[in-house]
Scaffold this motif. Structure first.
Motif, short mmCIF file in Angstrom:
data_model
loop_
_atom_site.label_atom_id
_atom_site.label_comp_id
_atom_site.label_asym_id
_atom_site.label_seq_id
_atom_site.Cartn_x
_atom_site.Cartn_y
_atom_site.Cartn_z
N TYR A 139 1.06 -1.65 0.11
CA TYR A 139 -0.30 -0.05 0.00
C TYR A 139 0.60 1.30 0.05
O TYR A 139 0.07 1.73 0.14
CB TYR A 139 -1.14 0.41 1.35
CG TYR A 139 -2.20 -1.31 1.12
CD1 TYR A 139 -2.36 -1.42 0.07
CD2 TYR A 139 -2.02 -1.95 2.27
CE1 TYR A 139 -3.68 -2.91 0.07
CE2 TYR A 139 -3.08 -3.20 1.88
CZ TYR A 139 -3.79 -3.40 1.14
OH TYR A 139 -4.50 -4.89 0.92
N LYS A 150 2.00 -8.11 -6.82
CA LYS A 150 1.36 -9.30 -6.51
C LYS A 150 1.55 -10.84 -7.53
O LYS A 150 1.91 -11.99 -7.39
CB LYS A 150 -0.27 -9.58 -6.65
CG LYS A 150 -0.63 -8.71 -5.25
CD LYS A 150 -1.95 -7.60 -5.19
CE LYS A 150 -3.00 -9.31 -4.80
NZ LYS A 150 -4.62 -8.24 -4.80
N THR A 321 -7.88 -19.68 11.30
CA THR A 321 -8.63 -20.33 10.63
C THR A 321 -7.79 -21.89 11.37
O THR A 321 -8.91 -22.95 11.54
CB THR A 321 -8.57 -20.34 8.52
OG1 THR A 321 -8.56 -19.02 8.69
CG2 THR A 321 -9.21 -20.93 8.26
N PRO A 460 -14.25 -15.09 1.54
CA PRO A 460 -13.54 -15.04 2.26
C PRO A 460 -12.69 -14.19 2.13
O PRO A 460 -11.47 -14.01 2.74
CB PRO A 460 -13.71 -16.28 2.89
CG PRO A 460 -13.88 -17.46 1.78
CD PRO A 460 -14.90 -16.75 1.31
N PHE A 461 -11.62 -14.65 0.45
CA PHE A 461 -10.67 -14.35 -0.11
C PHE A 461 -10.84 -12.93 -0.40
O PHE A 461 -10.04 -13.03 -1.10
CB PHE A 461 -10.21 -15.43 -0.66
CG PHE A 461 -9.57 -15.99 0.56
CD1 PHE A 461 -8.57 -16.95 1.01
CD2 PHE A 461 -10.28 -17.34 0.23
CE1 PHE A 461 -8.10 -18.17 1.97
CE2 PHE A 461 -10.05 -18.81 0.97
CZ PHE A 461 -9.16 -18.85 1.52
N HIS A 466 -8.00 -5.95 -5.41
CA HIS A 466 -7.38 -6.72 -4.29
C HIS A 466 -7.03 -8.18 -3.38
O HIS A 466 -7.02 -8.23 -2.65
CB HIS A 466 -7.31 -5.57 -2.68
CG HIS A 466 -7.12 -4.74 -3.29
ND1 HIS A 466 -5.72 -3.74 -2.67
CD2 HIS A 466 -7.56 -3.02 -3.63
CE1 HIS A 466 -5.77 -2.85 -3.37
NE2 HIS A 466 -7.38 -2.47 -3.90
N ALA A 474 -2.64 -21.23 1.52
CA ALA A 474 -3.61 -21.25 3.20
C ALA A 474 -3.84 -22.59 3.05
O ALA A 474 -3.66 -23.35 4.41
CB ALA A 474 -4.44 -20.22 3.18
#
Ligand code: HEM
Length: 525
Positions: A139, A150, A321, A460-461, A466, A474
């Motif tokens: 950011y 990314k 989680t 959830p992701f 973004h 994960a």
């Protein structure tokens, strides 16, 4: 004051003290009067001057503080109460900021897929993340640079790497069980709040971060990590300017950790040609060899800062989680038995070593456990953007003004009766026969094709530019840890209870209230 001093003169030797007390009392009265007046004006303003061009404002007594406390104590209860009164879109005040929540799948889409000219994630998060991750990454850079970064991080998350990660994660978990004081003997109980943060960081470090970082976590690096982590709290988010003592420690830890990574990079570059032990598949190696579109090689400092960002982004989310997952299955031992039965079906009665393909593609029940956990406990309850130019809300006369924050809460739709029957029940079988990601519209924002998530109540992701890049990692991490646990232990909640602790929202991530105990019995070797 004049009348007061005439009255006080005969009090002789106590005059000065009384004057002081009188002054204090007057100050106190003045303050109370100021608060009362501002509350009255604030209430009148809300009752008399409703602005029909803006989303409804959540009623509150105190200006500036607004709904901070009710939202902070239980965001989902707050959303649900507001939704009943105002509908899916409403604005609330949080420490002087105007937050416009847009709930439901349409609301999620509004926030996640807002145009770059309209919404900014960096303006919402930079003050929290830049001191922790470091400059020049995530950011702290224009959005198009983040998209490239990314992409670089995703290059390091290949199936080939995941294959090699599974045995490394198993090794870390088994080694941890052997060494931990909580797993001595044939049975016992363990506070998950003590072990899961360590297990998560050891497994992520050994895989994504490389052996050097994992080994360093047994030494001084662990303390640095904790100092860095202590700068990642709601207090830092709400009062970025406040000189908390932990911010000094955070800044020192950030610089020292970045230097640690840079020293490793320098050493690796020096040994590039002759070091056969070098781990050429890890994330650091991958980032060291990436270049931006303009031909610029990723500087070592940015590699170091991206490594820190990856460590922090994955740690809290995965840790929350796995903790929830273990608690839910321990609360329903029949789920533990089903996970073990699946392990035996896929890997044979002798439980052959775990392997990536079989685990991720064939252990579907375990996959459903993870999905169900993330449905009820998405680690990020609020996703924020800052509004850069006025945004009209479809089907209304409302415009969200520049300067407001937008808030999406995908957990609201994933726990909505409208989309999931009996939404608060932990029932992994609801996912049977459903595809992981519906045939949603896909788009490439610069880091590969991803679902825009426009229609899904389950995100959830996140979605859009973004969206998380760590989902597959994960999954591998969570599935491997869970499978290893169930292969080693029978587990249950204390006394065979079926309860699961309530979420505690005092940290950035919704965690179960500690100690979150489970009881275990070692299975026969
Ligand atoms: C972004 C959730 C694990 C790296 C996100 C977002 C969500 C999310 C909701 C979107 C944030 C936003 O739109 O503001 C999760 C969950 C995880 C998880 C639930 C685990 C269960 C990971 C892991 C990594 C990671 C393991 C790293 C290996 C990232 C990165 C972003 C991201 C780099 C992009 C931030 C951006 O583009 O603004 N994650 N995450 N996450 N996540 Fe994850």
């Amino acid at each position: 004051m004049g009348v007061l001093s005439t009255l006080l003169v005969p009090m002789g030797p106590y005059y000065e003290e009384l004057m002081e007390l009188g002054g204090l009392a007057l100050c106190g009265i003045g303050f109370v009067a100021f608060v009362v007046l501002s509350v009255i004006l604030n209430v009148l303003q809300q009752l008399l001057f409703k602005d029909p061009t803006k989303p409804p404002l959540v009623f509150h007594y105190f200006p500036f503080f607004g709904s901070t406390v009710v939202y902070g104590m239980d965001p989902y209860k707050f959303f649900s109460d507001c939704r009943e009164k105002y509908g899916d879109t409403f604005t609330f005040v949080m420490l002087g900021r105007k937050m416009t929540a847009t709930l439901g799948p349409k609301g999620n889409d509004f926030v996640f897929n807002g145009r770059l000219s309209e919404v900014s994630a960096e303006d919402a998060y930079a003050h929290l993340t830049v001191p922790v991750f470091g400059e020049g990454v995530v950011y702290d850079v224009p959005n198009h640079v983040l998209m490239e970064q990314k992409k670089f991080m995703k290059f390091g998350l290949t199936v080939e790497n995941f294959r090699s990660y599974v045995p490394l994660i198993v090794e870390q978990v088994e080694d941890y069980i052997k060494r931990s004081k909580f797993f001595k003997g044939a049975n016992g109980s363990v506070p998950l709040s003590d072990i899961i943060p360590e297990l998560t960081i050891f497994t992520a470090a050994r895989t994504l971060q490389g052996k050097e970082i994992r080994d360093a976590l047994d030494g001084s690096f662990a303390k640095l990590y904790h100092h860095l982590d202590s700068g990642f709290t709601p207090m830092n988010f709400l009062f970025p300017w406040f000189p908390f003592p932990q911010n000094k420690r955070r800044d020192h830890a950030q610089r020292t950790m970045a230097q640690f990574y840079m020293d490793k990079i320098t050493k690796r570059r020096a040994n590039e040609k002759n070091d056969e032990d070098q781990e050429r598949s890890d994330m650091m190696w991958n980032l060291m060899n990436c270049s931006y579109k303009d031909g610029r090689k990723v500087p070592d400092k940015e590699v170091a800062h991206m490594m820190i960002a990856l460590l922090m982004a994955g740690q809290h989310t995965s840790m929350a989680t796995i903790t929830w997952m273990l608690l839910h299955v321990a609360a329903q031992p029949k789920l533990v038995a089903r996970i073990l039965a699946e392990q035996k079906r896929v890997f044979g009665d002798e439980l052959a070593p775990l392997s990536y393909e079989k685990l991720v593609l064939e252990c579907t029940f375990l996959g459903h456990i993870i999905r169900e956990t993330l449905r009820i406990h998405p680690p990020l309850h609020s996703i924020l953007r800052k509004v850069k130019s006025p945004m009209h809300i479809d089907g209304t006369n409302w415009v969200v003004p520049k300067g407001h924050y937008l808030l999406a809460a995908p957990g609201v739709s994933s726990m909505d009766e409208k989309y999931f029957k009996n939404p608060l029940a932990f029932d992994p079988s609801r996912w049977e026969g459903q595809k992981a990601e519906e045939e949603a519209e896909k788009f490439d924002f610069g880091f590969g094709l991803i679902s825009k998530g426009t229609a899904s109540p389950y995100l959830p992701f996140g979605a859009g530019r973004h969206r998380c890049i760590g989902e597959q990692f994960a999954n591998v991490q969570l599935m491997t840890i869970m499978a290893t646990f169930v292969r080693n232990f029978e587990i249950q909640r204390p006394g065979g209870g079926s309860d699961v602790p309530a979420p505690d929202y005092s940290s950035m991530i919704a965690l179960p209230a500690p100690p979150s105990i489970i009881e275990w019995v070692k299975r026969d070797p």
